[in-house]
Design a protein around this motif. Structure first.
Motif, PDB file in Angstrom:
ATOM      1  N   GLU A 129      -8.185  13.510 -12.124  1.00  0.00           N
ATOM      2  CA  GLU A 129      -9.343  11.581 -12.794  1.00  0.00           C
ATOM      3  C   GLU A 129      -8.953  11.727 -14.166  1.00  0.00           C
ATOM      4  O   GLU A 129      -8.882  12.244 -14.862  1.00  0.00           O
ATOM      5  CB  GLU A 129     -10.855  12.494 -11.693  1.00  0.00           C
ATOM      6  N   TRP A 130      -9.606  10.478 -14.632  1.00  0.00           N
ATOM      7  CA  TRP A 130      -9.020   9.648 -15.147  1.00  0.00           C
ATOM      8  C   TRP A 130     -11.019   9.665 -16.375  1.00  0.00           C
ATOM      9  O   TRP A 130     -11.921   9.314 -15.274  1.00  0.00           O
ATOM     10  CB  TRP A 130      -8.629   8.701 -15.719  1.00  0.00           C
TER      11      TRP A 130
ATOM     12  N   PHE B 192     -13.069   8.116 -13.055  1.00  0.00           N
ATOM     13  CA  PHE B 192     -12.744   7.638 -11.945  1.00  0.00           C
ATOM     14  C   PHE B 192     -11.688   9.056 -10.822  1.00  0.00           C
ATOM     15  O   PHE B 192     -10.803   8.783 -11.814  1.00  0.00           O
ATOM     16  CB  PHE B 192     -12.240   5.945 -11.884  1.00  0.00           C
ATOM     17  N   LYS B 193     -11.387   8.714 -10.280  1.00  0.00           N
ATOM     18  CA  LYS B 193     -10.353   9.297  -9.234  1.00  0.00           C
ATOM     19  C   LYS B 193      -9.175   8.115  -8.965  1.00  0.00           C
ATOM     20  O   LYS B 193      -8.927   7.286  -9.027  1.00  0.00           O
ATOM     21  CB  LYS B 193     -10.391   9.321  -7.319  1.00  0.00           C
ATOM     22  N   MET B 194      -7.327   9.232  -9.326  1.00  0.00           N
ATOM     23  CA  MET B 194      -6.621   7.591  -9.193  1.00  0.00           C
ATOM     24  C   MET B 194      -5.776   9.268  -8.515  1.00  0.00           C
ATOM     25  O   MET B 194      -5.581  10.342  -8.493  1.00  0.00           O
ATOM     26  CB  MET B 194      -5.941   7.497 -10.867  1.00  0.00           C
ATOM     27  N   GLY B 195      -4.412   8.602  -8.172  1.00  0.00           N
ATOM     28  CA  GLY B 195      -3.116   9.200  -7.620  1.00  0.00           C
ATOM     29  C   GLY B 195      -2.186   8.688  -8.045  1.00  0.00           C
ATOM     30  O   GLY B 195      -1.896   7.816  -8.989  1.00  0.00           O
TER      31      GLY B 195
ATOM     32  N   LEU C  75      -9.017   4.825  -7.393  1.00  0.00           N
ATOM     33  CA  LEU C  75      -9.149   3.158  -7.960  1.00  0.00           C
ATOM     34  C   LEU C  75      -7.896   2.824  -8.807  1.00  0.00           C
ATOM     35  O   LEU C  75      -7.607   1.897  -8.478  1.00  0.00           O
ATOM     36  CB  LEU C  75     -10.282   2.977  -8.774  1.00  0.00           C
ATOM     37  N   LEU C  76      -6.441   3.632  -8.483  1.00  0.00           N
ATOM     38  CA  LEU C  76      -6.104   3.083  -9.519  1.00  0.00           C
ATOM     39  C   LEU C  76      -4.822   4.387  -9.342  1.00  0.00           C
ATOM     40  O   LEU C  76      -4.698   5.631  -9.230  1.00  0.00           O
ATOM     41  CB  LEU C  76      -6.300   3.031 -11.571  1.00  0.00           C
TER      42      LEU C  76
ATOM     43  N   ALA D  32      -4.679  -1.925  -6.917  1.00  0.00           N
ATOM     44  CA  ALA D  32      -4.145  -2.607  -5.451  1.00  0.00           C
ATOM     45  C   ALA D  32      -5.379  -3.295  -5.052  1.00  0.00           C
ATOM     46  O   ALA D  32      -5.716  -4.767  -4.689  1.00  0.00           O
ATOM     47  CB  ALA D  32      -4.438  -1.474  -4.420  1.00  0.00           C
ATOM     48  N   ASP D  33      -6.882  -2.769  -5.880  1.00  0.00           N
ATOM     49  CA  ASP D  33      -7.844  -3.455  -5.754  1.00  0.00           C
ATOM     50  C   ASP D  33      -8.730  -3.651  -6.958  1.00  0.00           C
ATOM     51  O   ASP D  33      -9.546  -3.235  -7.712  1.00  0.00           O
ATOM     52  CB  ASP D  33      -9.194  -3.274  -5.022  1.00  0.00           C
ATOM     53  N   LEU D  34      -8.172  -4.816  -7.768  1.00  0.00           N
ATOM     54  CA  LEU D  34      -8.521  -5.165  -9.258  1.00  0.00           C
ATOM     55  C   LEU D  34     -10.390  -5.754  -9.630  1.00  0.00           C
ATOM     56  O   LEU D  34     -10.558  -4.465 -10.216  1.00  0.00           O
ATOM     57  CB  LEU D  34      -7.430  -6.190  -9.925  1.00  0.00           C
TER      58      LEU D  34
END
Length: 454
Positions: A96-97, A104-107, A141-142, A341-343
């Protein structure tokens, strides 16, 4: 959407032809993945098996590290060979960042490998489909990756965030301890009993200094303090030290390596309580770090002599200011590859931060549109009285073009995350432009980030 969820499912498999099958891993695949990764992660054919990488795979696949588990490697195996060896793989780590104060969650795809005998068949591209699908299914989200030069641009990534910038001190310039003087601060190993204080100190950090920072959750802090010193991969995950004052009270904590692979001792993170004399603290810390570095085991017999202490705290940090001229070493570091991917969805999520930037600015209360052309697509943002009401995909037309700005595909990420200023982007990309510079630079100012990897 159903296809995305199918690919993300643990039981999903895909026949790639010629006996190759892509699927998600299980715990039983651990050693096969470790063996191939250890062979691939070598600079030359004559180099020995990379035991450090293999051990890292084993730890991550064990579920010990909170960022992933044994089912989070997308792999390709060859069913025409005995034992169905794994010939390519990408793991998905979860972090998470923060974007300013917005979580927000990130991969994080990592430890990417393919056997040289199986390259140029699109295996890694297929596995990125898996990883990106699972990341999206989990609402991330990112996606971000720390990887080799250029390669990940092929999969929708762009360099857009600072990584591993540092400043350092030469030991020859470090102030010497005065004999007989008691140190104001010392270091000691952190234990599970320190967890509440670590959390308290971490929560007091000032996130306003950066655009993007890493969230260190409770589960990861607990992992940092686990006692697994007998594990062969333990040195790769570092150690946590408490910064204590003369009264024995914890005033901060930092992360250090256990072994030294070069001439520097690297401080990977550092958090302190607010309202402290940081300059005075650092005088004692430099003494303690020098002692620690002199006692560290080296990774190889021919490792360079210990000669510097480096703080990997981003491009800007109060530690650097407090060190002043002592911080004579500057390393600009590398950069995170970023994929969004979904700006529109990401921008809607961080809208409160953008709206806050408009307050007390020359464009406070802005009403109107900001339409950005990415030449293969674009985005439209509509504001009313300083509130972001609409964010949507948009595409300009050749005739009657009404764009308010333009950037080559993915380059806008650099502005969105504060990595590069508008002036820098225009110097680097002749096709980067905006009409309303005041509005754009208010919404997307250049600012440092400190996104550490876990």
């Amino acid at each position: 959407m159903a296809m995305t969820l199918d690919i993300a499912a643990p039981e999903y498999r895909r026949d790639l032809g010629d006996g190759l099958v892509a699927r998600w891993s299980t715990a039983d695949d651990t050693e096969k993945i470790a063996q191939t990764a250890g062979q691939v992660f070598r600079g030359k054919d004559s180099d020995p098996f990379n035991e450090r990488t293999a051990n890292a795979v084993r730890v991550y696949m064990s579920g010990r590290v909170p960022v992933m588990g044994p089912g989070d490697y997308a792999i390709v195996e060859d069913h025409t060979k005995e034992g169905n060896p794994v010939v390519a793989g990408i793991c998905l780590m979860r972090m998470e960042w923060y974007y300013e104060d917005i979580l927000f969650k990130m991969g994080r795809p990592e430890i990417v490998f393919s056997d040289p005998g199986y390259r140029n068949r699109g295996l890694i591209r297929t596995l990125f489909e898996f990883v990106h699908a699972r990341s999206a299914a989990e609402g991330r989200l990112l996606d971000a990756i720390t990887g080799i030069y250029y390669f990940y641009r092929q999969f929708g990534y762009e360099y857009a965030l600072d990584l591993d910038s540092s400043k350092g001190v030469y030991l020859t310039a470090s102030p010497k301890a005065k004999e007989g003087d008691a140190e104001l601060y010392t270091l000691r190993p952190a234990t599970q009993a320190d967890l509440p204080q670590m959390k308290e100190i971490y929560q007091q950090r000032d996130r306003s200094l950066h655009t993007v920072t890493t969230h260190i959750g409770d589960s990861y802090m607990k992992f940092m303090l686990e006692d697994w010193s007998d594990h062969p991969a333990r040195p790769q995950f570092g150690t946590t030290m408490m910064i204590v004052d003369k009264q024995g009270q914890a005033q901060g904590w930092l992360s250090l390596p256990i072994t030294r692979g070069g001439k520097s001792l690297n401080v990977w993170s550092m958090y302190t309580r607010p309202h402290l004399n940081l300059q005075a603290m650092l005088q004692s810390l430099l003494h303690a770090l020098q002692t620690y570095g002199q006692q560290m085991p080296t990774q190889k017999p021919d490792t360079e002599a210990f000669s510097e202490i480096k703080f990997y705290l981003g491009q800007q940090h109060p530690v650097y200011t407090a060190l002043g001229n002592l911080a004579a070493i500057t390393d600009p570091g590398y950069a995170w590859y970023i994929r969004i991917a979904d700006l529109p969805r990401f921008i809607r999520h961080i809208a409160p931060a953008l709206e806050k930037r408009l307050l007390n600015s020359p464009v406070e209360g802005f009403t109107g549109e900001l339409k950005l052309d990415f030449y293969r697509g674009g985005i439209r943002m509509a504001f009313r009285e300083g509130r972001l009401e609409t964010v949507e995909d948009w595409r300009s037309t050749v005739l009657n073009n009404c764009s308010d700005g333009g950037f080559p595909p993915l380059v806008f990420f650099q502005a969105l995350l504060g990595y590069r200023s508008l002036d820098e982007l225009r110097r680097n990309y002749p096709d980067a432009w905006v009409n309303n510079e005041v509005l754009f630079t208010t919404l997307f100012p250049v600012r440092p980030s400190w996104a550490i990897w876990l």
